[in-house]
Design a protein around this motif. Sequence first.
Motif, PDB file in Angstrom:
ATOM      1  N   LEU A  16     -10.672  29.150  -4.870  1.00 47.65           N
ATOM      2  CA  LEU A  16     -10.539  30.065  -6.014  1.00 47.65           C
ATOM      3  C   LEU A  16     -11.687  29.837  -7.002  1.00 47.65           C
ATOM      4  O   LEU A  16     -11.942  28.740  -7.465  1.00 47.65           O
ATOM      5  CB  LEU A  16      -9.186  29.849  -6.688  1.00 47.65           C
ATOM      6  N   HIS A  17     -12.340  30.912  -7.300  1.00 49.25           N
ATOM      7  CA  HIS A  17     -13.526  30.950  -8.117  1.00 49.25           C
ATOM      8  C   HIS A  17     -13.120  31.078  -9.591  1.00 49.25           C
ATOM      9  O   HIS A  17     -12.078  31.644  -9.899  1.00 49.25           O
ATOM     10  CB  HIS A  17     -14.251  32.226  -7.633  1.00 49.25           C
ATOM     11  N   ILE A  18     -13.968  30.597 -10.487  1.00 48.03           N
ATOM     12  CA  ILE A  18     -13.633  30.594 -11.908  1.00 48.03           C
ATOM     13  C   ILE A  18     -13.358  32.015 -12.446  1.00 48.03           C
ATOM     14  O   ILE A  18     -12.489  32.219 -13.299  1.00 48.03           O
ATOM     15  CB  ILE A  18     -14.744  29.867 -12.725  1.00 48.03           C
ATOM     16  N   GLY A  19     -14.065  33.002 -11.890  1.00 51.01           N
ATOM     17  CA  GLY A  19     -13.836  34.397 -12.304  1.00 51.01           C
ATOM     18  C   GLY A  19     -12.431  34.844 -11.917  1.00 51.01           C
ATOM     19  O   GLY A  19     -11.746  35.523 -12.688  1.00 51.01           O
ATOM     20  N   SER A  61      -4.507  25.471  -8.022  1.00 57.38           N
ATOM     21  CA  SER A  61      -5.357  25.761  -9.188  1.00 57.38           C
ATOM     22  C   SER A  61      -4.545  26.453 -10.275  1.00 57.38           C
ATOM     23  O   SER A  61      -4.669  26.125 -11.459  1.00 57.38           O
ATOM     24  CB  SER A  61      -6.518  26.674  -8.806  1.00 57.38           C
ATOM     25  N   LEU A  62      -3.717  27.416  -9.874  1.00 57.14           N
ATOM     26  CA  LEU A  62      -2.919  28.130 -10.872  1.00 57.14           C
ATOM     27  C   LEU A  62      -1.947  27.162 -11.539  1.00 57.14           C
ATOM     28  O   LEU A  62      -1.763  27.175 -12.757  1.00 57.14           O
ATOM     29  CB  LEU A  62      -2.147  29.288 -10.222  1.00 57.14           C
ATOM     30  N   LYS A  63      -1.367  26.299 -10.720  1.00 56.13           N
ATOM     31  CA  LYS A  63      -0.411  25.333 -11.247  1.00 56.13           C
ATOM     32  C   LYS A  63      -1.106  24.392 -12.236  1.00 56.13           C
ATOM     33  O   LYS A  63      -0.593  24.093 -13.310  1.00 56.13           O
ATOM     34  CB  LYS A  63       0.170  24.541 -10.072  1.00 56.13           C
ATOM     35  N   TRP A  64      -2.288  23.943 -11.867  1.00 62.81           N
ATOM     36  CA  TRP A  64      -3.048  23.008 -12.706  1.00 62.81           C
ATOM     37  C   TRP A  64      -3.308  23.610 -14.085  1.00 62.81           C
ATOM     38  O   TRP A  64      -3.232  22.933 -15.108  1.00 62.81           O
ATOM     39  CB  TRP A  64      -4.376  22.678 -12.007  1.00 62.81           C
ATOM     40  N   LEU A  65      -3.576  24.907 -14.099  1.00 60.67           N
ATOM     41  CA  LEU A  65      -3.878  25.569 -15.362  1.00 60.67           C
ATOM     42  C   LEU A  65      -2.609  25.977 -16.108  1.00 60.67           C
ATOM     43  O   LEU A  65      -2.678  26.431 -17.249  1.00 60.67           O
ATOM     44  CB  LEU A  65      -4.736  26.813 -15.075  1.00 60.67           C
ATOM     45  N   GLY A  66      -1.472  25.834 -15.465  1.00 60.34           N
ATOM     46  CA  GLY A  66      -0.194  26.168 -16.125  1.00 60.34           C
ATOM     47  C   GLY A  66       0.213  27.626 -15.955  1.00 60.34           C
ATOM     48  O   GLY A  66       1.085  28.117 -16.666  1.00 60.34           O
ATOM     49  N   ILE A  67      -0.426  28.306 -15.008  1.00 58.11           N
ATOM     50  CA  ILE A  67      -0.066  29.710 -14.763  1.00 58.11           C
ATOM     51  C   ILE A  67       1.059  29.757 -13.738  1.00 58.11           C
ATOM     52  O   ILE A  67       0.884  29.327 -12.601  1.00 58.11           O
ATOM     53  CB  ILE A  67      -1.289  30.502 -14.222  1.00 58.11           C
ATOM     54  N   GLU A  68       2.194  30.265 -14.164  1.00 57.29           N
ATOM     55  CA  GLU A  68       3.347  30.307 -13.248  1.00 57.29           C
ATOM     56  C   GLU A  68       3.632  31.738 -12.845  1.00 57.29           C
ATOM     57  O   GLU A  68       3.690  32.617 -13.692  1.00 57.29           O
ATOM     58  CB  GLU A  68       4.580  29.738 -13.950  1.00 57.29           C
ATOM     59  N   TYR A  69       3.832  31.939 -11.566  1.00 57.46           N
ATOM     60  CA  TYR A  69       4.158  33.297 -11.119  1.00 57.46           C
ATOM     61  C   TYR A  69       5.647  33.429 -10.843  1.00 57.46           C
ATOM     62  O   TYR A  69       6.331  32.458 -10.551  1.00 57.46           O
ATOM     63  CB  TYR A  69       3.317  33.705  -9.907  1.00 57.46           C
ATOM     64  N   ASP A  70       6.121  34.660 -10.962  1.00 65.70           N
ATOM     65  CA  ASP A  70       7.545  34.916 -10.731  1.00 65.70           C
ATOM     66  C   ASP A  70       7.811  35.053  -9.237  1.00 65.70           C
ATOM     67  O   ASP A  70       7.037  35.675  -8.521  1.00 65.70           O
ATOM     68  CB  ASP A  70       7.967  36.203 -11.451  1.00 65.70           C
ATOM     69  N   GLY A  71       8.894  34.495  -8.814  1.00 67.25           N
ATOM     70  CA  GLY A  71       9.293  34.619  -7.407  1.00 67.25           C
ATOM     71  C   GLY A  71       8.356  33.874  -6.477  1.00 67.25           C
ATOM     72  O   GLY A  71       7.534  33.061  -6.905  1.00 67.25           O
ATOM     73  N   THR A 248     -15.554  26.413  -9.042  1.00 71.75           N
ATOM     74  CA  THR A 248     -14.115  26.301  -8.764  1.00 71.75           C
ATOM     75  C   THR A 248     -13.483  25.343  -9.774  1.00 71.75           C
ATOM     76  O   THR A 248     -14.175  24.543 -10.395  1.00 71.75           O
ATOM     77  CB  THR A 248     -13.842  25.764  -7.343  1.00 71.75           C
ATOM     78  N   LEU A 249     -12.165  25.410  -9.870  1.00 76.86           N
ATOM     79  CA  LEU A 249     -11.483  24.551 -10.846  1.00 76.86           C
ATOM     80  C   LEU A 249     -11.664  23.071 -10.519  1.00 76.86           C
ATOM     81  O   LEU A 249     -11.733  22.236 -11.410  1.00 76.86           O
ATOM     82  CB  LEU A 249      -9.991  24.868 -10.889  1.00 76.86           C
ATOM     83  N   ASP A 250     -11.740  22.774  -9.217  1.00 80.27           N
ATOM     84  CA  ASP A 250     -11.918  21.374  -8.834  1.00 80.27           C
ATOM     85  C   ASP A 250     -13.202  20.801  -9.430  1.00 80.27           C
ATOM     86  O   ASP A 250     -13.251  19.638  -9.814  1.00 80.27           O
ATOM     87  CB  ASP A 250     -11.983  21.243  -7.305  1.00 80.27           C
ATOM     88  N   ASP A 251     -14.228  21.646  -9.520  1.00 83.06           N
ATOM     89  CA  ASP A 251     -15.491  21.166 -10.096  1.00 83.06           C
ATOM     90  C   ASP A 251     -15.298  20.718 -11.549  1.00 83.06           C
ATOM     91  O   ASP A 251     -15.990  19.832 -12.034  1.00 83.06           O
ATOM     92  CB  ASP A 251     -16.562  22.273 -10.078  1.00 83.06           C
ATOM     93  N   TYR A 252     -14.381  21.368 -12.235  1.00 80.20           N
ATOM     94  CA  TYR A 252     -14.140  21.011 -13.637  1.00 80.20           C
ATOM     95  C   TYR A 252     -13.194  19.827 -13.768  1.00 80.20           C
ATOM     96  O   TYR A 252     -13.434  18.917 -14.557  1.00 80.20           O
ATOM     97  CB  TYR A 252     -13.590  22.219 -14.410  1.00 80.20           C
ATOM     98  N   SER A 253     -12.113  19.850 -12.981  1.00 79.61           N
ATOM     99  CA  SER A 253     -11.150  18.762 -13.138  1.00 79.61           C
ATOM    100  C   SER A 253     -11.789  17.441 -12.719  1.00 79.61           C
ATOM    101  O   SER A 253     -11.528  16.399 -13.305  1.00 79.61           O
ATOM    102  CB  SER A 253      -9.852  19.047 -12.380  1.00 79.61           C
ATOM    103  N   LYS A 254     -12.682  17.505 -11.733  1.00 79.23           N
ATOM    104  CA  LYS A 254     -13.383  16.316 -11.248  1.00 79.23           C
ATOM    105  C   LYS A 254     -14.209  15.622 -12.331  1.00 79.23           C
ATOM    106  O   LYS A 254     -14.325  14.411 -12.351  1.00 79.23           O
ATOM    107  CB  LYS A 254     -14.278  16.823 -10.111  1.00 79.23           C
TER     108      LYS A 254
END
Length: 466
Positions: A16-19, A61-71, A248-254
């Motif tokens: 998943l790309h930052i965009g 990645s979504l979980k790491w950022l706190g984005i929760e999806y329904d269902g 990617t998000l991994d590049d930032y969290s790293k």
Amino acid sequence: MSKVATRFAPSPTGALHIGGVRTALFNWLFSKNQKGTFHLRIEDTDKERSKDEHKKQIINSLKWLGIEYDGDEYIQSSKINDHIKVANELLKNGNAYKCYCSAEEIEEQKKRARQKKLPYIYNRKWRDIPETNAPEGIKPVIRFKSKIEGSTILKDLVQGDVEIENGTIEDFIILRNDGSPTYNLSATVDDHQMKMTHIIRGDDHKINTFKQMQIYEAMKWDLPKFAHVPLIHTIEGKKLSKRDNASTLDDYSKIGIMPDALRNYLLRLGWSYEDKEIFTLDESIKHFNIEGIGKSPSKLDMSRILSMNEHYIKNIDENDLFNQFTEYCKLYKSEIKPDKKDNIKKSLTFLKNKAKTLEDIFNNGQYIMVDEVKFNQDDIKLIDEKAKKVISNFATKFTAVDKISKETLEPIVNDLIKSNDTNFKGVGQPLRIALTGSKFGPGIYDIIISLGKEEVTKRLTNKIII
Ligand code: GLU
């Protein structure tokens, strides 16, 4: 109007790309703001390029950022039969047709377009030829019968009215000759079945939207609202690609960027609300609106990400910082030993002041985490006879200190400055090297307090330096 429903629809063909993350964030915040729902659709119909590891990376990645999806995740490939059914319906209603052009014929058309330096657009050859003329041995593709005359206006929530000549939209393929549906068909059918009210996605999908709008119309389905978000560019102004570093998000969290800081940065990347910069999660939800999305591309600026992260490091609750730091070390460095945890925790007060990332805290606090000091080979050469004397004098006086604090240590240092006929550096530097292995680092009092009496004594009497 029905309850707002948005979705994020990545293809699991790469990390998943930052965009993409920003698109997901905008969709999520909009649905939260509107008290609607937000869904994750995995567009995995490209069987060859879709990988389970990418799907996992997207979800994490979504979980790491706190984005929760329904269902649950909506898996596009499980709905293929529905897509095919719609293709056949379009065929039956005269909104689509079978195209029997051979691969060679299409290649020839593309070649001619290239020679004329024109974009390739299928010549609609089979649009009006009766099927009875179909050649033997060629499996047809199904193409949508696009409008040719007139123009269409897309009422884009970000860009306003966007008008296009219908003739520029080709008769696009909806079903390949192996019977598999294409993105434009699958996405439209899914968006309809998922009852999406708002499609918020990258600018690069605008032409697809004009194609998809025609499918909605042909099927007499309600049109959702569309919002096309300008893309993210590199600081040099080029389109950001997966090959760019830090994409990617991994590049930032790293490197120790914290999720809240990155979320805040991404929110402000192409969206604004008054001149507010810092948004808590609740504030992001409260203020997010589509009107605040800018019309021009935004630039990904690492120095701004770092200063946002620095802000969060300095301002979040220290317990929270400690927990995030512990987790960071476990994931990317080495786990903090149980007997060092308290020392690290109390040292965050000063370690955080010189840190832009969790990695900076790790580097600056390394000396607390190690059992044996690792000496910088150049710095240890600075420990001459005079420095050795300073260290042993300090060690002796230090044994008498009961309660370690700046107030109890300062008089000792001042005494040593006088008795050794030197200045603050003449005392501080040897002590810092002895205690941390380097002449650079936190203030000497902070170092001593962070290590505690026993450890300081041990390090000051290390055979390597004395
Ligand atoms: N799978 C498409 C992509 O990743 C989805 C586009 C859309 O949101 O419809 O670009």
